[in-house]
Design an enzyme around this catalytic site. Structure first.
Site, mmCIF file in Angstrom:
data_model
loop_
_atom_site.group_PDB
_atom_site.id
_atom_site.type_symbol
_atom_site.label_atom_id
_atom_site.label_comp_id
_atom_site.label_asym_id
_atom_site.label_seq_id
_atom_site.Cartn_x
_atom_site.Cartn_y
_atom_site.Cartn_z
ATOM 1 N N GLU A 1 -31.711 -14.201 1.049
ATOM 2 C CA GLU A 1 -30.862 -15.816 0.905
ATOM 3 C C GLU A 1 -31.852 -16.929 1.289
ATOM 4 O OE1 GLU A 1 -27.886 -16.342 -0.139
ATOM 5 O OE2 GLU A 1 -28.262 -18.454 -0.002
ATOM 6 N N PRO B 1 -37.480 -23.025 -4.208
ATOM 7 C CA PRO B 1 -36.975 -23.683 -5.315
ATOM 8 C C PRO B 1 -36.740 -25.144 -4.732
ATOM 9 C CG PRO B 1 -35.299 -21.970 -4.707
ATOM 10 C CD PRO B 1 -36.807 -21.787 -3.763
ATOM 11 N N ARG C 1 -57.734 -19.551 -12.530
ATOM 12 C CA ARG C 1 -58.289 -19.998 -13.908
ATOM 13 C C ARG C 1 -58.992 -21.185 -13.689
ATOM 14 N NH1 ARG C 1 -56.012 -22.246 -18.101
ATOM 15 N NH2 ARG C 1 -56.550 -20.799 -19.515
ATOM 16 N N ASP D 1 -56.892 -27.413 -22.523
ATOM 17 C CA ASP D 1 -55.559 -26.406 -22.311
ATOM 18 C C ASP D 1 -54.484 -27.481 -22.146
ATOM 19 O OD1 ASP D 1 -56.246 -23.609 -22.341
ATOM 20 O OD2 ASP D 1 -56.496 -23.678 -20.234
HETATM 21 N N1 SAM Z 1 -31.044 -19.892 -0.972
HETATM 22 C C1 SAM Z 1 -32.192 -20.414 -1.670
HETATM 23 C C2 SAM Z 1 -32.080 -21.837 -2.121
HETATM 24 O O1 SAM Z 1 -30.940 -22.050 -2.747
HETATM 25 O O2 SAM Z 1 -32.967 -22.811 -2.110
HETATM 26 C C3 SAM Z 1 -32.961 -19.499 -2.430
HETATM 27 C C4 SAM Z 1 -33.696 -18.384 -2.117
HETATM 28 S S1 SAM Z 1 -34.235 -17.462 -3.379
HETATM 29 C C5 SAM Z 1 -32.597 -16.259 -3.616
HETATM 30 C C6 SAM Z 1 -35.252 -16.133 -2.353
HETATM 31 C C7 SAM Z 1 -36.763 -16.603 -2.301
HETATM 32 O O3 SAM Z 1 -37.256 -16.581 -3.562
HETATM 33 C C8 SAM Z 1 -37.013 -18.175 -1.718
HETATM 34 O O4 SAM Z 1 -37.064 -18.062 -0.349
HETATM 35 C C9 SAM Z 1 -38.207 -18.369 -2.529
HETATM 36 O O5 SAM Z 1 -39.282 -17.773 -1.649
HETATM 37 C C10 SAM Z 1 -38.072 -17.532 -3.825
HETATM 38 N N2 SAM Z 1 -37.958 -18.553 -4.958
HETATM 39 C C11 SAM Z 1 -36.873 -18.498 -5.752
HETATM 40 N N3 SAM Z 1 -36.760 -19.365 -6.679
HETATM 41 C C12 SAM Z 1 -38.022 -20.089 -6.575
HETATM 42 C C13 SAM Z 1 -38.514 -21.031 -6.954
HETATM 43 N N4 SAM Z 1 -38.005 -21.724 -8.414
HETATM 44 N N5 SAM Z 1 -39.938 -21.381 -6.910
HETATM 45 C C14 SAM Z 1 -40.568 -20.755 -5.811
HETATM 46 N N6 SAM Z 1 -39.830 -19.869 -4.943
HETATM 47 C C15 SAM Z 1 -38.581 -19.440 -5.466
#
Ligand code: SAM
Length: 254
Positions: free
Chosen positions: A114, A87, A152, A167
């Site tokens: 986490e 994220p 795609r 698109d």
């Molecule tokens: N503690 C992290 C933070 O707040 O940035 C979030 C960890 S999340 C619970 C667990 C995993 O989900 C991350 O390591 C990532 O690989 C994935 N993930 C969660 N949200 C995501 C998003 N919006 N985009 C891409 N990957 C995401």
């Protein structure tokens, strides 16, 4: 194009990767996707992949030694970029998908729990991509989103070469409305122009409707777009129509 996906949950990928357009693209060899289980790179008896965070706090952290072994083994001698789905990464979009579609090989790292150990980010990850400002339980769904959106765009994947060109976002606009048979359903008619067979008029109608939709739903896209003369004319028509309608409504309410 080739994708290698590193995950703790390979079973999550089976359905999406073998269904519909993605499944066909893999069958026809236009795209290769290999899914690797991170746990296979844990060498201890219990194949432990995570541990509690230094400094305390909630959640488990994926171990640097396990992830380093996994990435190095999958990358081998290739120089494919390692993309960590996070994220905190660059926002994934249609234009990022197009950039990635020009590459021959990507390694996608899905985190879970986490976080991953920060040293993996610093030493083994080349880019980070986010699929939106929200937090998911893992990077598996984001990895699937990236594979789907990029695949795609690869030549030959969609039945018709033009399919992705109109698109949403591809040309900086939202897509125009689509209709199929029957031409009338419960009194709801398909716009006459689409039945006319007149390609020029149909193209103009569609462009105008794409502009209308973008203006109403995503005016921010129009601000960023380099508009053609025809697009400017059509936007002017839409503005004139809206103000004429406003006048009618005002007249009616008088
Ligand atoms: N503690 C992290 C933070 O707040 O940035 C979030 C960890 S999340 C619970 C667990 C995993 O989900 C991350 O390591 C990532 O690989 C994935 N993930 C969660 N949200 C995501 C998003 N919006 N985009 C891409 N990957 C995401």
């Amino acid at each position: 194009m080739r994708f290698d996906i590193l995950t703790l949950f390979p079973e999550m990928f089976a359905g999406p990767l073998s269904t519909s357009i993605l499944g066909k693209a893999r069958e026809s060899g236009l795209v290769t996707v290999d899914v690797w289980n991170i746990r296979d790179y844990a060498l201890d008896k219990h194949r432990i992949v995570d541990d509690t965070p230094y400094g305390g706090g909630a959640g488990m952290v994926l171990k640097v030694d396990v992830l380093a072994r996994a990435v190095e083994s999958v990358r081998g001698t290739s120089n494919a970029p390692v993309v960590y789905l996070s994220p905190q990464g660059r926002m994934f979009s249609q234009s990022v998908a197009a950039e990635l579609a020009a590459l021959p090989h990507l390694i996608l790292l899905s985190g879970h729990y986490e976080e991953i150990d920060e040293r993996v980010r610093q030493h083994w990850v080349d880019w980070e991509l986010s699929i939106g400002d929200y937090v998911l339980t893992g990077g598996e769904l984001p990895a699937m989103v990236v594979v789907d959106a990029v695949t795609r765009l690869l030549p030959g994947v969609l039945g018709h070469e033009d399919s992705s060109k109109e698109d949403s976002f591809q040309a900086g606009l939202l897509d125009y409305p689509h209709y199929t048979r029957p031409a009338e359903f419960r009194g709801m008619k398909v716009p006459e122009v689409l039945l006319s067979g007149h390609h020029g008029k149909i193209a103009r109608y569609r462009l105008k409707e794409a502009l209308r939709r973008t203006l109403l739903r995503r005016p921010d896209l129009l601000q960023r777009k380099d508009l053609s003369t025809e697009e400017r004319q059509l936007l002017q028509e839409l503005t004139d129509e809206a103000s004429a309608e406003g006048r009618v409504n005002t007249d009616e309410s008088d």
